[in-house]
Design an enzyme around this catalytic site. Structure first.
Site, short mmCIF file in Angstrom:
data_model
loop_
_atom_site.label_atom_id
_atom_site.label_comp_id
_atom_site.label_asym_id
_atom_site.label_seq_id
_atom_site.Cartn_x
_atom_site.Cartn_y
_atom_site.Cartn_z
N THR A 74 26.89 20.93 42.08
CA THR A 74 26.16 20.82 43.33
C THR A 74 26.92 19.64 44.14
OG1 THR A 74 24.29 21.43 42.11
CG2 THR A 74 23.98 20.31 44.51
N ASN A 153 25.69 33.78 39.58
CA ASN A 153 25.02 32.99 38.48
C ASN A 153 24.01 34.12 38.07
OD1 ASN A 153 24.62 32.09 41.04
ND2 ASN A 153 22.54 31.46 40.26
N GLN A 181 30.30 29.43 37.13
CA GLN A 181 29.78 30.22 36.03
C GLN A 181 31.01 31.03 35.03
OE1 GLN A 181 26.94 30.69 34.40
NE2 GLN A 181 25.62 29.78 35.96
N ALA A 202 30.12 20.83 33.49
CA ALA A 202 30.31 20.77 32.19
C ALA A 202 29.19 21.43 31.37
CB ALA A 202 30.46 19.59 31.57
N HIS A 203 27.90 21.48 32.00
CA HIS A 203 26.74 21.63 31.11
C HIS A 203 26.80 23.26 31.18
CE1 HIS A 203 23.54 23.02 34.16
NE2 HIS A 203 24.46 22.14 34.93
N THR A 242 31.73 4.04 39.21
CA THR A 242 32.35 3.82 37.90
C THR A 242 32.71 5.16 37.20
OG1 THR A 242 31.39 1.46 37.62
CG2 THR A 242 32.19 2.67 35.65
N CYS A 328 11.76 29.34 43.10
CA CYS A 328 10.43 28.81 43.20
C CYS A 328 10.33 27.88 44.26
CB CYS A 328 9.74 28.25 41.96
SG CYS A 328 9.74 29.26 40.50
N1 PLP Z 1 26.77 26.94 41.21
C1 PLP Z 1 26.45 27.85 40.45
C2 PLP Z 1 27.12 29.38 40.37
C3 PLP Z 1 25.69 27.69 39.29
O1 PLP Z 1 25.21 28.64 38.46
C4 PLP Z 1 25.23 26.17 39.39
C5 PLP Z 1 24.29 25.97 38.37
O2 PLP Z 1 23.08 26.38 38.19
C6 PLP Z 1 25.58 25.28 40.14
C7 PLP Z 1 26.40 25.56 41.16
C8 PLP Z 1 25.22 23.87 40.19
O3 PLP Z 1 25.48 23.19 39.20
P1 PLP Z 1 25.06 21.83 38.71
O4 PLP Z 1 23.77 22.07 37.89
O5 PLP Z 1 26.16 21.38 37.93
O6 PLP Z 1 25.02 20.92 39.92
#
Ligand code: PLP
Length: 390
Positions: A74, A153, A181, A202-203, A242, A328
């Site tokens: 984001t 996504n 993704q 990373a997540h 940092t 939502c």
């Molecule tokens: N872009 C896409 C295609 C995603 O699937 C996501 C995660 O939901 C994001 C952006 C946002 O990622 P983050 O959670 O690292 O801000």
């Protein structure tokens, strides 16, 4: 751990144990600030960050200078869209994106619109793809940036970037793709050689939450993008604050693990995905929303007519971790903007499920998911008069 099988890997992934192990020493033993240049604590941290960055760059096949760390995708999206807008506003104030982007892009575009930028939103067809002809007709001399999601996504659908790149660059515009993704699921060498900017998180790839990357292809000129966050001059003034050594080390480990057996894992996921989709297509009248187009190896998106989506999700929630991809809002629940952009009618969009599988999904999880969903859809239809009268 909850007992339900997890089918929401596109939302987030668990941190791999190897990633946790790699990060741990950097929380307490090697806790130095990479910018502390006068003592070994700082030197050690700096060298850990440099090693991690080198490893990421090698795996992605890009230069170390092309990577800027952020807090996630984001922030990366905000950095690119707002950065390009600010830098190139004297050249033009027109930006093109699509109706099926992630909300991070759509909301940033809405913010830029308030600031006087003009945003064109490309339609997608029922296969989730943009029309190249429409893109070509929408490009203008004052189009400074085109932002198109690489792999969706919700549906997993992949856009045709060979052609997109040619059109955008022929027009002299910059090209950004949200590649969040696709990392760890596909080889990104080609797409990263095509776009001017991309972003990662990373997540989504068994790394920690709170760390992302912006990829800037031509980043030798260090004021390539104005910084979104000022202060401290870190990351060569591209993003103040940092530098987060443990999370960067964790991200590098996650990418290293993903690239170790990328092809094998892609094939394994494709096999499981196809089995899941084929199983769910046995449900009477079920429809796949990502048939035909190129797509991610781990994602399926299905609609189940004559089923109320909200009750289906509530009923499934205690048995399987799943999502419908709908956004939502505080007052109302709207169907997914991605599905409505594809022309899927509201009632069908409500009765839809996204299933995203991953590293820890087994064949027996797939069988369990098919059984649970098939059973629940039948139960929901038992009480639906429209199903009886169809
Ligand atoms: N872009 C896409 C295609 C995603 O699937 C996501 C995660 O939901 C994001 C952006 C946002 O990622 P983050 O959670 O690292 O801000």
């Amino acid at each position: 751990m909850y007992a339900q099988p997890y089918f929401d890997y596109n939302a987030t992934t668990p941190c791999a144990q190897e990633v946790v192990n790699a990060m741990l020493p950097h929380f307490n033993e090697d806790f130095g600030n990479p910018s502390s240049s006068h003592h070994p604590y700082g030197w050690l941290a700096k060298s850990a960050v440099e090693d991690a960055t080198l490893s990421i760059a090698k795996n992605l096949g890009v230069s170390v200078n092309s990577l800027v760390y952020t807090s996630g995708a984001t922030e990366g999206i905000n950095m690119v869209l707002k950065g390009v807008a600010r830098k190139l506003q004297s050249k033009g104030k027109h930006i093109i994106t699509t109706k099926a982007e992630h909300k991070a892009v759509l909301d940033t575009c809405a913010f830029l619109k308030e600031d006087g930028f003009e945003i064109s939103y490309l339609d997608v067809n029922s296969d989730g793809l943009i029309s190249l002809e429409n893109l070509n007709n929408t490009l203008r001399p004052d189009t400074i940036l085109v932002s198109i999601l690489y792999a969706n996504n919700e549906t997993g659908i992949i856009q045709p970037f060979d052609e997109i790149t040619k059109l955008v660059h022929k027009n002299g515009s910059l090209l950004f793709s949200d590649t969040t993704q696709a990392l760890g699921k596909l080889d990104l060498t080609t797409i990263l050689s095509q776009v001017d900017f991309a972003c990662f998180s990373a997540h989504k790839v068994y790394g920690p939450k709170g760390i992302g990357i912006v990829y800037i292809q031509d980043n030798e000129n260090r004021d390539a993008l104005p910084s979104l966050i000022q202060g401290g001059g870190q990351q060569k003034k591209q993003r103040g604050g940092t530098i987060n050594t443990p999370l960067i080390v964790g991200f590098a480990k996650a990418i290293e693990l993903a690239y170790k057996n990328l092809n094998e894992e892609t094939h394994r996921l494709e096999y499981l995905r196809n089995k899941l989709e084929a199983g769910l297509l046995q449900v009477e009248t079920a429809i796949s929303n990502n048939n035909g187009s190129q797509r991610l190896p781990n994602t399926i998106h299905m609609s189940f007519p004559y089923v109320d989506g909200a009750s289906l999700l509530t009923a499934l929630g205690t048995k399987i971790a799943i999502s419908n991809g709908s956004a939502c809002n505080s007052a109302s629940v709207e169907p997914s903007h991605v599905l409505t952009a594809m022309g899927i009618e509201r009632s069908l969009a409500f009765g839809s499920l996204r299933l995203s599988i991953g590293k820890y999904t087994s064949e027996s999880d797939i069988e369990k998911a098919i059984e649970i969903i098939t059973e629940e859809v039948a139960k929901q239809r038992d009480t639906n008069i429209l199903w009886e009268r169809r």
